[in-house]
Design an enzyme around this catalytic site. Structure first.
Site, PDB file in Angstrom:
ATOM      1  N   SER A  41       0.883  -1.187   0.000  1.00  0.00           N
ATOM      2  CA  SER A  41       0.000   0.000   0.000  1.00  0.00           C
ATOM      3  C   SER A  41       0.908   1.221   0.000  1.00  0.00           C
ATOM      4  CB  SER A  41      -0.838  -0.021   1.283  1.00  0.00           C
ATOM      5  OG  SER A  41      -1.455   1.222   1.510  1.00  0.00           O
TER       6      SER A  41
ATOM      7  N   TYR B 263      -1.981  -1.274  10.504  1.00  0.00           N
ATOM      8  CA  TYR B 263      -2.053  -1.479   9.045  1.00  0.00           C
ATOM      9  C   TYR B 263      -0.745  -1.043   8.389  1.00  0.00           C
ATOM     10  CZ  TYR B 263      -3.896  -1.230   4.251  1.00  0.00           C
ATOM     11  OH  TYR B 263      -4.103  -1.409   2.897  1.00  0.00           O
TER      12      TYR B 263
HETATM   13  P1  NDP Z   1     -11.433  -6.174  -0.212  1.00  0.00           P
HETATM   14  O1  NDP Z   1     -12.051  -6.044   1.128  1.00  0.00           O
HETATM   15  O2  NDP Z   1     -12.308  -6.229  -1.406  1.00  0.00           O
HETATM   16  O3  NDP Z   1     -10.476  -7.433  -0.265  1.00  0.00           O
HETATM   17  C1  NDP Z   1      -9.948  -8.104   0.826  1.00  0.00           C
HETATM   18  C2  NDP Z   1     -10.040  -9.582   0.521  1.00  0.00           C
HETATM   19  O4  NDP Z   1      -9.326 -10.291   1.521  1.00  0.00           O
HETATM   20  C3  NDP Z   1     -11.477 -10.088   0.533  1.00  0.00           C
HETATM   21  O5  NDP Z   1     -11.713 -10.815  -0.651  1.00  0.00           O
HETATM   22  C4  NDP Z   1     -11.558 -10.999   1.751  1.00  0.00           C
HETATM   23  O6  NDP Z   1     -12.382 -12.121   1.478  1.00  0.00           O
HETATM   24  C5  NDP Z   1     -10.092 -11.400   1.936  1.00  0.00           C
HETATM   25  N1  NDP Z   1      -9.769 -11.679   3.325  1.00  0.00           N
HETATM   26  C6  NDP Z   1      -9.802 -10.827   4.377  1.00  0.00           C
HETATM   27  N2  NDP Z   1      -9.480 -11.477   5.496  1.00  0.00           N
HETATM   28  C7  NDP Z   1      -9.215 -12.760   5.145  1.00  0.00           C
HETATM   29  C8  NDP Z   1      -8.836 -13.928   5.850  1.00  0.00           C
HETATM   30  N3  NDP Z   1      -8.657 -13.934   7.186  1.00  0.00           N
HETATM   31  N4  NDP Z   1      -8.645 -15.069   5.155  1.00  0.00           N
HETATM   32  C9  NDP Z   1      -8.843 -15.092   3.830  1.00  0.00           C
HETATM   33  N5  NDP Z   1      -9.210 -14.043   3.093  1.00  0.00           N
HETATM   34  C10 NDP Z   1      -9.403 -12.892   3.762  1.00  0.00           C
HETATM   35  O7  NDP Z   1     -10.436  -4.944  -0.365  1.00  0.00           O
HETATM   36  P2  NDP Z   1      -9.252  -4.654  -1.390  1.00  0.00           P
HETATM   37  O8  NDP Z   1      -9.431  -5.363  -2.662  1.00  0.00           O
HETATM   38  O9  NDP Z   1      -9.107  -3.196  -1.390  1.00  0.00           O
HETATM   39  O10 NDP Z   1      -7.984  -5.235  -0.614  1.00  0.00           O
HETATM   40  C11 NDP Z   1      -7.067  -6.143  -1.179  1.00  0.00           C
HETATM   41  C12 NDP Z   1      -5.670  -5.810  -0.692  1.00  0.00           C
HETATM   42  O11 NDP Z   1      -5.306  -4.545  -1.207  1.00  0.00           O
HETATM   43  C13 NDP Z   1      -5.529  -5.717   0.820  1.00  0.00           C
HETATM   44  O12 NDP Z   1      -4.325  -6.334   1.230  1.00  0.00           O
HETATM   45  C14 NDP Z   1      -5.462  -4.218   1.059  1.00  0.00           C
HETATM   46  O13 NDP Z   1      -4.772  -3.898   2.231  1.00  0.00           O
HETATM   47  C15 NDP Z   1      -4.735  -3.772  -0.183  1.00  0.00           C
HETATM   48  N6  NDP Z   1      -4.872  -2.371  -0.502  1.00  0.00           N
HETATM   49  C16 NDP Z   1      -6.110  -1.821  -0.746  1.00  0.00           C
HETATM   50  C17 NDP Z   1      -6.222  -0.474  -1.055  1.00  0.00           C
HETATM   51  C18 NDP Z   1      -7.542   0.178  -1.323  1.00  0.00           C
HETATM   52  O14 NDP Z   1      -7.594   1.415  -1.344  1.00  0.00           O
HETATM   53  N7  NDP Z   1      -8.600  -0.548  -1.579  1.00  0.00           N
HETATM   54  C19 NDP Z   1      -5.038   0.388  -1.102  1.00  0.00           C
HETATM   55  C20 NDP Z   1      -3.788  -0.291  -0.828  1.00  0.00           C
HETATM   56  C21 NDP Z   1      -3.727  -1.609  -0.548  1.00  0.00           C
HETATM   57  P3  NDP Z   1     -13.298 -12.812   2.598  1.00  0.00           P
HETATM   58  O15 NDP Z   1     -13.877 -11.709   3.420  1.00  0.00           O
HETATM   59  O16 NDP Z   1     -14.319 -13.586   1.827  1.00  0.00           O
HETATM   60  O17 NDP Z   1     -12.388 -13.712   3.379  1.00  0.00           O
END
Ligand code: NDP
Length: 255
Positions: free
Chosen positions: A140, A153
């Protein structure tokens, strides 16, 4: 989208059912890879798998070491060694450091850092055997600087970059590269949830909360998940082998 041919490759995208992971999974599948997507909610994963016959859903909780080991072993048995590993699953919650409990800290670290480490560890042996691998971590802009109220985070995302750099060093002779993508605010469920929280906590409208977030993206708009996917695809391209141990900011300008 930049077009490459990844047929014959098996990719793993954790958190592949939503947001950035979903966009990367779809892009990898479109390029011809078989793509295992994981997450905790099967129905969400199945919706993505229904969009492309090369995407295979598996339930996997990245906070559970045994579950990770078992699921990745099964995915490898079904579709071959994972040669493209995108440990994307993550959670983003904020609280000022002075008010942060150790439980909160551990919860963020278990998902965002332990989960990334364990996922990569299970995929590495197959990449070494194949003599080719791509590890694309999703850090990020909070991995590159301090995000106010995001102590856990931010620390987790700095940790992801450290781990990525070490893997790049340890496997530089194995045909494996490891790079970290560092997006700014991307239009995904995480940002939608945080926008609502900021609006509630600060007594402002959703539009004002969005504007407060977006001003950190230097081009003044949310980034689309496909823009992050484009960078991931580029890192798998035929001439990508010399980009290694890098952080690639996708934030609309200098951060
Ligand atoms: P989302 O919430 O759409 O994606 C997060 C995903 O992680 C979900 O599909 C969720 O699926 C999965 N997840 C969360 N916890 C668990 C767990 N314990 N086990 C398995 N799967 C898990 O958000 P983003 O697409 O934005 O996030 C994706 C990545 O991008 C993250 O690492 C985030 O920190 C990073 N990021 C996002 C930014 C943004 O602005 N959106 C900016 C910078 C980085 P489920 O709940 O079904 O398990």
């Amino acid at each position: 989208m930049y077009q490459i041919d990844l047929s014959g490759k098996h990719a793993l995208v954790t958190g592949g059912g939503t947001g950035i992971g979903r966009a990367i999974a779809l892009a990898l599948a479109k390029a011809g890879a078989r793509v295992t997507i994981t997450g905790r909610r099967l129905e969400v994963l199945e919706e993505v798998a229904a969009l492309d016959g090369r995407i295979f859903p598996r339930v996997m909780d990245v906070t559970d070491e045994e579950n990770i080991r078992h699921t990745i072993t099964e995915a490898i048995a079904a579709d071959g060694p994972v040669q493209i590993c995108v440990p994307n699953a993550g959670i983003a919650e904020t609280v000022p450091v002075r008010k942060m409990s150790l439980d909160f800290w551990h919860r963020i670290m278990r998902t965002n850092l332990d989960g990334v480490f364990l996922t990569i560890r299970e995929c590495l042996p197959g990449m070494v055997d194949e003599g080719w691998g791509r590890i694309i971590t999703i850090s990020s802009i909070a991995g590159l600087r301090g995000l106010r109220y995001g102590g856990a985070y931010t620390a987790s995302k700095h940790g992801v970059i450290g781990l990525t750099r070490v893997i790049a060093e340890e496997h530089v002779q194995d045909g494996i590269t490891a790079n970290a993508l560092c997006p700014g605010y991307v239009r995904t469920p995480i940002v939608e949830r945080n926008m609502k929280l900021i609006a509630e906590r600060s007594g402002i409208t959703l539009e004002e909360a969005l504007a407060a977030m977006v001003k950190d993206n230097r081009h003044g708009r949310l980034i689309e998940p496909e823009e992050v996917a484009e960078a991931a695809i580029m890192l798998c391209g035929p001439h990508s082998g010399s980009i290694n141990g890098e952080t690639i900011a996708i934030a609309g300008g200098q951060v």
